[in-house]
Design an enzyme around this catalytic site. Structure first.
Site, PDB file in Angstrom:
ATOM      1  NE  ARG A 217      -3.147  -7.049  -4.434  1.00  0.00           N
ATOM      2  CZ  ARG A 217      -3.926  -7.130  -3.369  1.00  0.00           C
ATOM      3  NH1 ARG A 217      -3.397  -7.367  -2.193  1.00  0.00           N
ATOM      4  NH2 ARG A 217      -5.228  -6.974  -3.470  1.00  0.00           N
TER       5      ARG A 217
ATOM      6  CG  HIS B  33      -1.931  -0.986   1.375  1.00  0.00           C
ATOM      7  ND1 HIS B  33      -2.070  -1.766   2.500  1.00  0.00           N
ATOM      8  CD2 HIS B  33      -2.917  -1.381   0.524  1.00  0.00           C
ATOM      9  CE1 HIS B  33      -3.109  -2.582   2.339  1.00  0.00           C
ATOM     10  NE2 HIS B  33      -3.621  -2.384   1.152  1.00  0.00           N
TER      11      HIS B  33
ATOM     12  CB  SER C  34      -4.387  -6.563   4.585  1.00  0.00           C
ATOM     13  OG  SER C  34      -3.970  -5.323   4.087  1.00  0.00           O
TER      14      SER C  34
ATOM     15  CE  LYS D 268     -15.209  -8.573   3.583  1.00  0.00           C
ATOM     16  NZ  LYS D 268     -14.343  -8.016   2.547  1.00  0.00           N
TER      17      LYS D 268
HETATM   18  P1  ADP Z   1      -6.182  -5.963   0.398  1.00  0.00           P
HETATM   19  O1  ADP Z   1      -6.704  -6.138  -1.011  1.00  0.00           O
HETATM   20  O2  ADP Z   1      -4.769  -6.325   0.596  1.00  0.00           O
HETATM   21  O3  ADP Z   1      -7.121  -6.381   1.487  1.00  0.00           O
HETATM   22  P2  ADP Z   1      -7.062  -3.271   0.477  1.00  0.00           P
HETATM   23  O4  ADP Z   1      -8.496  -3.564   0.314  1.00  0.00           O
HETATM   24  O5  ADP Z   1      -6.693  -2.442   1.648  1.00  0.00           O
HETATM   25  O6  ADP Z   1      -6.087  -4.451   0.602  1.00  0.00           O
HETATM   26  O7  ADP Z   1      -6.508  -2.674  -0.875  1.00  0.00           O
HETATM   27  C1  ADP Z   1      -6.616  -1.345  -1.251  1.00  0.00           C
HETATM   28  C2  ADP Z   1      -5.996  -1.163  -2.611  1.00  0.00           C
HETATM   29  O8  ADP Z   1      -4.594  -1.411  -2.523  1.00  0.00           O
HETATM   30  C3  ADP Z   1      -6.502  -2.093  -3.705  1.00  0.00           C
HETATM   31  O9  ADP Z   1      -6.486  -1.386  -4.927  1.00  0.00           O
HETATM   32  C4  ADP Z   1      -5.465  -3.178  -3.741  1.00  0.00           C
HETATM   33  O10 ADP Z   1      -5.409  -3.784  -5.004  1.00  0.00           O
HETATM   34  C5  ADP Z   1      -4.213  -2.387  -3.454  1.00  0.00           C
HETATM   35  N1  ADP Z   1      -3.157  -3.195  -2.875  1.00  0.00           N
HETATM   36  C6  ADP Z   1      -3.232  -4.004  -1.798  1.00  0.00           C
HETATM   37  N2  ADP Z   1      -2.060  -4.607  -1.562  1.00  0.00           N
HETATM   38  C7  ADP Z   1      -1.208  -4.180  -2.533  1.00  0.00           C
HETATM   39  C8  ADP Z   1       0.159  -4.471  -2.852  1.00  0.00           C
HETATM   40  N3  ADP Z   1       0.869  -5.339  -2.150  1.00  0.00           N
HETATM   41  N4  ADP Z   1       0.701  -3.839  -3.911  1.00  0.00           N
HETATM   42  C9  ADP Z   1      -0.054  -2.983  -4.649  1.00  0.00           C
HETATM   43  N5  ADP Z   1      -1.330  -2.684  -4.410  1.00  0.00           N
HETATM   44  C10 ADP Z   1      -1.912  -3.277  -3.375  1.00  0.00           C
END
Ligand code: ADP
Length: 164
Positions: free
Chosen positions: A94, A17, A132, A41
Site C-alpha cells: 500500500r 484483500h 483491517s 494478539k
Molecule cells: P492488514 O495489514 O490490513 O492487517 P493483513 O495482515 O491481513 O492486513 O494483510 C495481508 C496482506 O494483504 C499484506 O500483504 C498486506 O499488505 C495486504 N493488504 C492489506 N490491505 C490491503 C489493501 N487495502 N490493498 C492491498 N493490499 C492489502
C-alpha cells in the site's frame, strides 16, 4: 500448476484483500488464503469466524480457473509455504511503510528458502489506505466502512460490536 500462498490476519477481510486475490488469480492456478494465527494478539474475529467470512465472500470474486482455498497456519510462514508446496507468496503493497517491512521479510524468507518467490502487487488506488485495523477503528468510533469491506463483513461487524 502454479500455487501461491496469500498470508495475512484478515481480521476482517477487506475489499483491498479481495482485489489482491482477484488480480492474483490472473497469475496463479491456485491461491491459498492463509490466516495467520497469532497466539499473543487479541483479534476481533476468531480464526473460525475469519475463515467463515472468507469462505462466504470468495465466491463473489472473479477467479476464473483459479482455485481458492482458505486455510490457517501458525509459526513460520516459509515453513508453511514449503509444506503446501507453494511456488510463491503473494503480498500487497500500500505504501512505503509496507515496502520497508515487506523487503525485510522477503529477504529473510528467501534466505530460508530461495525456491519460493514473493510476488508483490500494488494496492488498488481506491483501497490503498484501507487496512483491517483502520476499518475496525473507524467502525468502532461510529464511522462508515461502506464500500471498503463486503456487505457481509459490515453485517458481522455490526453484530460483533453490538455484542461488545
Ligand atoms: P492488514 O495489514 O490490513 O492487517 P493483513 O495482515 O491481513 O492486513 O494483510 C495481508 C496482506 O494483504 C499484506 O500483504 C498486506 O499488505 C495486504 N493488504 C492489506 N490491505 C490491503 C489493501 N487495502 N490493498 C492491498 N493490499 C492489502
Amino acid at each position: 500448476m502454479r500455487r501461491a500462498i496469500y498470508p495475512g490476519s484478515f481480521d476482517p477481510v477487506t475489499n483491498g484483500h479481495l482485489d489482491i486475490i482477484e488480480r492474483g488469480c490472473k497469475l496463479f492456478d491456485e491461491i491459498i488464503i492463509a490466516i495467520l494465527v497469532h497466539p499473543d494478539k487479541q483479534p476481533l474475529f476468531t480464526v473460525n469466524e475469519r475463515r467463515e467470512i472468507l469462505e462466504e465472500v470468495l465466491p463473489e470474486i472473479k477467479s476464473r480457473d483459479c482455485a481458492l482455498r482458505v486455510d490457517s497456519f501458525q509459526g513460520l510462514l516459509i515453513k508453511y509455504a514449503v509444506e503446501q508446496q507453494a511456488d510463491a507468496i503473494v503480498r500487497g503493497i500500500r505504501a512505503i511503510s509496507d515496502y520497508e517491512y515487506e523487503l525485510q521479510m522477503t529477504l529473510m524468507n528467501r534466505r530460508q528458502e530461495p525456491r519460493i518467490e514473493t510476488v508483490f502487487m500494488m494496492a488498488a488506488e481506491a483501497y490503498s489506505y484501507v487496512s483491517s485495523r483502520l476499518v475496525k477503528e473507524v467502525y468502532d468510533l461510529g464511522g462508515t466502512i461502506e464500500g471498503l469491506v463486503p456487505p457481509s463483513v459490515e453485517e458481522r461487524m455490526r453484530e460483533k460490536f453490538r455484542k461488545g
